[in-house]
Scaffold this motif. Structure first.
Motif, PDB file in Angstrom:
ATOM      1  N   MET A   6       0.827  -1.302   0.034  1.00  0.00           N
ATOM      2  CA  MET A   6      -0.052  -0.057   0.047  1.00  0.00           C
ATOM      3  C   MET A   6       0.804   1.191  -0.085  1.00  0.00           C
ATOM      4  N   LYS A   7       0.704   2.342  -0.811  1.00  0.00           N
ATOM      5  CA  LYS A   7       1.517   3.252  -0.933  1.00  0.00           C
ATOM      6  C   LYS A   7       0.999   4.108   0.097  1.00  0.00           C
ATOM      7  N   ARG A   8       1.960   4.745   0.577  1.00  0.00           N
ATOM      8  CA  ARG A   8       2.038   5.872   1.687  1.00  0.00           C
ATOM      9  C   ARG A   8       2.798   7.030   1.316  1.00  0.00           C
ATOM     10  N   SER A   9       2.420   8.363   1.693  1.00  0.00           N
ATOM     11  CA  SER A   9       3.114   9.521   1.521  1.00  0.00           C
ATOM     12  C   SER A   9       4.001   9.742   2.818  1.00  0.00           C
ATOM     13  N   LEU A  10       5.011  10.427   2.238  1.00  0.00           N
ATOM     14  CA  LEU A  10       6.057  10.767   3.533  1.00  0.00           C
ATOM     15  C   LEU A  10       6.920  11.965   2.879  1.00  0.00           C
ATOM     16  N   THR A  11       7.415  12.615   3.762  1.00  0.00           N
ATOM     17  CA  THR A  11       8.337  13.700   3.225  1.00  0.00           C
ATOM     18  C   THR A  11       9.637  13.759   3.933  1.00  0.00           C
ATOM     19  N   VAL A  12      10.857  13.714   3.196  1.00  0.00           N
ATOM     20  CA  VAL A  12      12.024  13.642   3.592  1.00  0.00           C
ATOM     21  C   VAL A  12      12.817  15.047   3.025  1.00  0.00           C
ATOM     22  N   GLU A  13      14.145  15.287   3.796  1.00  0.00           N
ATOM     23  CA  GLU A  13      14.681  16.419   3.480  1.00  0.00           C
ATOM     24  C   GLU A  13      16.268  16.007   3.009  1.00  0.00           C
ATOM     25  N   ILE A  14      16.487  16.600   1.797  1.00  0.00           N
ATOM     26  CA  ILE A  14      17.674  16.265   1.192  1.00  0.00           C
ATOM     27  C   ILE A  14      18.225  17.594   0.886  1.00  0.00           C
ATOM     28  N   ALA A  15      19.440  17.792   1.202  1.00  0.00           N
ATOM     29  CA  ALA A  15      20.023  19.350   0.779  1.00  0.00           C
ATOM     30  C   ALA A  15      19.038  20.459   1.002  1.00  0.00           C
ATOM     31  N   GLY A  16      18.663  20.598   2.230  1.00  0.00           N
ATOM     32  CA  GLY A  16      17.695  21.346   2.498  1.00  0.00           C
ATOM     33  C   GLY A  16      16.346  21.621   2.133  1.00  0.00           C
ATOM     34  N   GLU A  28       8.946   0.766   3.900  1.00  0.00           N
ATOM     35  CA  GLU A  28       8.834   1.026   5.167  1.00  0.00           C
ATOM     36  C   GLU A  28       9.517   2.335   5.311  1.00  0.00           C
ATOM     37  N   GLU A  29       8.834   2.963   5.968  1.00  0.00           N
ATOM     38  CA  GLU A  29       9.160   4.622   6.439  1.00  0.00           C
ATOM     39  C   GLU A  29      10.569   4.764   6.950  1.00  0.00           C
ATOM     40  N   LYS A  30      11.061   3.922   7.715  1.00  0.00           N
ATOM     41  CA  LYS A  30      12.194   3.843   8.177  1.00  0.00           C
ATOM     42  C   LYS A  30      13.423   3.774   7.191  1.00  0.00           C
ATOM     43  N   HIS A  31      12.923   2.758   6.356  1.00  0.00           N
ATOM     44  CA  HIS A  31      13.907   2.387   5.333  1.00  0.00           C
ATOM     45  C   HIS A  31      14.361   3.517   4.464  1.00  0.00           C
ATOM     46  N   VAL A  32      12.896   4.318   4.141  1.00  0.00           N
ATOM     47  CA  VAL A  32      12.989   5.509   3.139  1.00  0.00           C
ATOM     48  C   VAL A  32      13.865   6.433   3.699  1.00  0.00           C
ATOM     49  N   ARG A  33      13.664   6.735   5.132  1.00  0.00           N
ATOM     50  CA  ARG A  33      14.407   7.908   5.631  1.00  0.00           C
ATOM     51  C   ARG A  33      15.825   7.346   5.707  1.00  0.00           C
ATOM     52  N   ARG A  34      16.080   6.314   6.124  1.00  0.00           N
ATOM     53  CA  ARG A  34      17.599   6.066   6.236  1.00  0.00           C
ATOM     54  C   ARG A  34      18.301   6.079   4.864  1.00  0.00           C
ATOM     55  N   ILE A  35      17.626   5.678   3.696  1.00  0.00           N
ATOM     56  CA  ILE A  35      18.290   6.098   2.276  1.00  0.00           C
ATOM     57  C   ILE A  35      18.293   7.459   2.142  1.00  0.00           C
ATOM     58  N   ALA A  36      17.375   8.276   2.545  1.00  0.00           N
ATOM     59  CA  ALA A  36      17.296   9.776   2.386  1.00  0.00           C
ATOM     60  C   ALA A  36      18.361  10.362   3.094  1.00  0.00           C
ATOM     61  N   GLN A  37      18.620   9.894   4.122  1.00  0.00           N
ATOM     62  CA  GLN A  37      19.866  10.518   5.082  1.00  0.00           C
ATOM     63  C   GLN A  37      20.979  10.239   4.750  1.00  0.00           C
ATOM     64  N   GLY A  38      21.390   9.028   4.054  1.00  0.00           N
ATOM     65  CA  GLY A  38      22.332   8.708   3.375  1.00  0.00           C
ATOM     66  C   GLY A  38      22.620   9.652   2.029  1.00  0.00           C
ATOM     67  N   VAL A  39      21.722   9.787   1.152  1.00  0.00           N
ATOM     68  CA  VAL A  39      21.785  10.734   0.296  1.00  0.00           C
ATOM     69  C   VAL A  39      22.215  12.172   0.731  1.00  0.00           C
ATOM     70  N   ASP A  40      21.549  12.610   1.785  1.00  0.00           N
ATOM     71  CA  ASP A  40      21.906  14.042   2.300  1.00  0.00           C
ATOM     72  C   ASP A  40      23.287  14.176   2.607  1.00  0.00           C
ATOM     73  N   ALA A  41      23.700  13.058   3.532  1.00  0.00           N
ATOM     74  CA  ALA A  41      25.101  13.041   4.001  1.00  0.00           C
ATOM     75  C   ALA A  41      26.152  13.194   2.895  1.00  0.00           C
ATOM     76  N   ARG A  42      25.897  12.196   1.829  1.00  0.00           N
ATOM     77  CA  ARG A  42      26.824  12.381   0.415  1.00  0.00           C
ATOM     78  C   ARG A  42      26.614  13.810  -0.072  1.00  0.00           C
ATOM     79  N   PHE A  43      25.498  14.427  -0.156  1.00  0.00           N
ATOM     80  CA  PHE A  43      25.307  15.435  -0.719  1.00  0.00           C
ATOM     81  C   PHE A  43      26.173  16.669  -0.079  1.00  0.00           C
ATOM     82  N   LYS A  44      26.060  16.612   1.335  1.00  0.00           N
ATOM     83  CA  LYS A  44      26.800  17.547   2.237  1.00  0.00           C
ATOM     84  C   LYS A  44      28.325  17.402   2.025  1.00  0.00           C
TER      85      LYS A  44
END
Length: 94
Positions: free
Chosen positions: A1-11, A21-37
């Motif tokens: 089932m699709k769910r909506s969520l918001t993540v922050e990458i590069a501000g 899973e939300e936790k999985h998506v957030r972990r990936i987004a945090q990794g991308v954000d860390a690389r971006f920074k």
């Protein structure tokens, strides 16, 4: 089932729809954000689009290395499995 969520990458707040899973998506987004920074810190005067492209290239290179490693591992497993089967057949254990 699709769910909506918001993540922050590069501000930037980015809305997503996902089956993951939300936790999985957030972990990936945090990794991308860390690389971006990290890329931003290393490249003075590089604009956001260039940083995003560099991060995408880094991730693509990492993915390609992992795919190659997986292909090599699969080939090793097949070779060893075939050798084991021949050994078992030779000793009439199969």
């Amino acid at each position: 089932m699709k769910r909506s969520l918001t993540v922050e990458i590069a501000g930037q707040r980015i809305g997503l729809r996902t089956d993951s899973e939300e936790k999985h998506v957030r972990r990936i987004a945090q990794g991308v954000d860390a690389r971006f920074k990290a890329v931003q810190r290393g490249g003075r005067g590089v604009d956001t689009q260039q940083v995003a492209i560099l991060v995408a290239l880094q991730l693509a290179e990492e993915l390609e290395r992992e795919r190659q490693a997986l292909a090599e591992l699969k080939a090793q497993v097949k070779t060893r499995g075939d050798a084991l089967l021949k050994l078992l057949e030779r000793h009439a254990l199969v």
